[in-house]
Motif scaffolding. Structure first.
Motif, PDB file in Angstrom:
ATOM      1  N   ASN A  80      64.408  47.909  29.224  1.00  0.00           N
ATOM      2  CA  ASN A  80      65.735  47.729  28.620  1.00  0.00           C
ATOM      3  C   ASN A  80      66.815  47.391  29.644  1.00  0.00           C
ATOM      4  OD1 ASN A  80      64.737  48.206  25.986  1.00  0.00           O
ATOM      5  ND2 ASN A  80      64.790  50.407  26.375  1.00  0.00           N
ATOM      6  N   ALA A  81      66.409  46.698  30.698  1.00  0.00           N
ATOM      7  CA  ALA A  81      67.397  46.166  31.646  1.00  0.00           C
ATOM      8  C   ALA A  81      68.230  45.107  30.942  1.00  0.00           C
ATOM      9  CB  ALA A  81      66.693  45.576  32.861  1.00  0.00           C
ATOM     10  N   ILE A  82      69.455  44.944  31.380  1.00  0.00           N
ATOM     11  CA  ILE A  82      70.402  44.077  30.692  1.00  0.00           C
ATOM     12  C   ILE A  82      70.532  42.748  31.430  1.00  0.00           C
ATOM     13  CG2 ILE A  82      72.817  43.852  29.953  1.00  0.00           C
ATOM     14  CD1 ILE A  82      72.904  46.921  29.786  1.00  0.00           C
ATOM     15  N   ASP A  83      70.152  41.667  30.749  1.00  0.00           N
ATOM     16  CA  ASP A  83      70.375  40.348  31.327  1.00  0.00           C
ATOM     17  C   ASP A  83      71.754  39.845  30.896  1.00  0.00           C
ATOM     18  OD1 ASP A  83      70.013  39.662  28.670  1.00  0.00           O
ATOM     19  OD2 ASP A  83      68.215  38.459  29.002  1.00  0.00           O
TER      20      ASP A  83
ATOM     21  N   GLY B  77      66.498  39.926  37.669  1.00  0.00           N
ATOM     22  CA  GLY B  77      66.366  38.481  37.674  1.00  0.00           C
ATOM     23  C   GLY B  77      67.663  37.751  37.344  1.00  0.00           C
ATOM     24  N   ALA B  78      68.704  38.505  36.998  1.00  0.00           N
ATOM     25  CA  ALA B  78      69.979  37.872  36.643  1.00  0.00           C
ATOM     26  C   ALA B  78      70.657  37.322  37.896  1.00  0.00           C
ATOM     27  CB  ALA B  78      70.890  38.879  35.954  1.00  0.00           C
TER      28      ALA B  78
END
Length: 263
Positions: A27-30, A70-71
């Motif tokens: 649930n990481a936020i991009d 990765g953002a």
């Protein structure tokens, strides 16, 4: 269109459940999910069928692990400006004063505190853990530690922020320090949070929203003042070591440069 967020409304009870829905990424936020979160909070401001909100994470591994690694976020060259896509992911940053309850399942770390710091109160699954990894990876914890300083004793915030990944706070310890208001049996946190939200949503909306605003007003001045320093602290902390040495005058004196004098 982002699929990282799931929003469910129950018009009968007045409760909306906002779920970070990227379980494969803990649930990481991009960037798309960050924008969608901000848009959702703003939409709720105009939706009178929503009177209380629960925010949670999909699956049982994590509530949220902060920004997606990765953002790619381009940064201005000025040390007085920093672009942080998580700054606007919380309800208060979007001027939403309807009550928001966090249901924390699994890990909550780093940028998750942007969301947790703007919820009215937190419930946690008994398996939940909280930690702040910034210092471990050579980053300044500013917004995160400021948010938690509004909820936890100073020493507990300092310990968590400074020890980085070496310090994992259990749900029980989070309850003892006041970060969490209730610890639920395994798998029961969402249902417990929704039940709280249903109770609050059943009360007159004007009284509820006014109370939310009053509670936040009690600490708003200190919070706003602290947040004003956050971008500069992050910018300085992100400078390469040689630039930090030049800035603080520590080039050739074993760490005590001309800029610091003991008196």
């Amino acid at each position: 269109m982002s699929t990282g967020l799931r929003v469910e409304r129950d018009e009968k009870t007045g409760v909306a459940v906002v779920t970070l829905d990227r379980p494969a990424k803990h649930n990481a936020i991009d960037l798309d999910t960050a924008a969608e979160l901000a848009a959702t909070w703003r939409e709720f401001r105009f939706d009178d069928t929503v009177r209380a909100v629960v925010v949670t994470g999909a699956g049982d591994k994590a509530f949220c692990t902060g920004i997606d690694r990765g953002a790619e976020v381009p940064q201005p060259t000025s040390p007085y400006s920093i672009d942080d896509p998580l700054v606007a992911i919380g309800p208060k940053a979007n001027d939403l004063w309807k009550p928001v309850i966090a249901a924390v399942n699994g890990m909550a770390c780093g940028g998750a505190f942007y969301l947790l710091g703007e919820a009215e109160f937190l419930l946690a699954d008994e398996r939940a853990t909280f930690f702040d990894p910034h210092t471990t990876y050579g980053m300044v914890s500013a917004y995160e530690s400021i948010a938690m300083a509004q909820r936890m004793p100073f020493g507990e915030v300092a310990r968590m922020s400074l020890l980085g990944t070496a310090e994992r706070i259990s749900a029980r310890r989070a309850y003892e320090t006041g970060l969490v208001s209730e610890v639920t049996p395994d798998g029961g946190v969402l249902a417990a949070a929704v039940e709280c939200a249903r109770t609050v949503a059943g009360y007159p909306a004007g009284a509820v929203e006014g109370t939310v605003r009053a509670v936040w007003a009690a600490k708003e001045a200190a919070r706003a003042q602290a947040l004003a320093h956050a971008p500069h602290l992050i910018a300085l902390g992100n400078l390469p070591p040689e630039q930090q040495a030049d800035l603080f005058g520590a080039r050739s004196s074993g760490g005590r440069g001309s800029g610091f004098r003991l008196r």
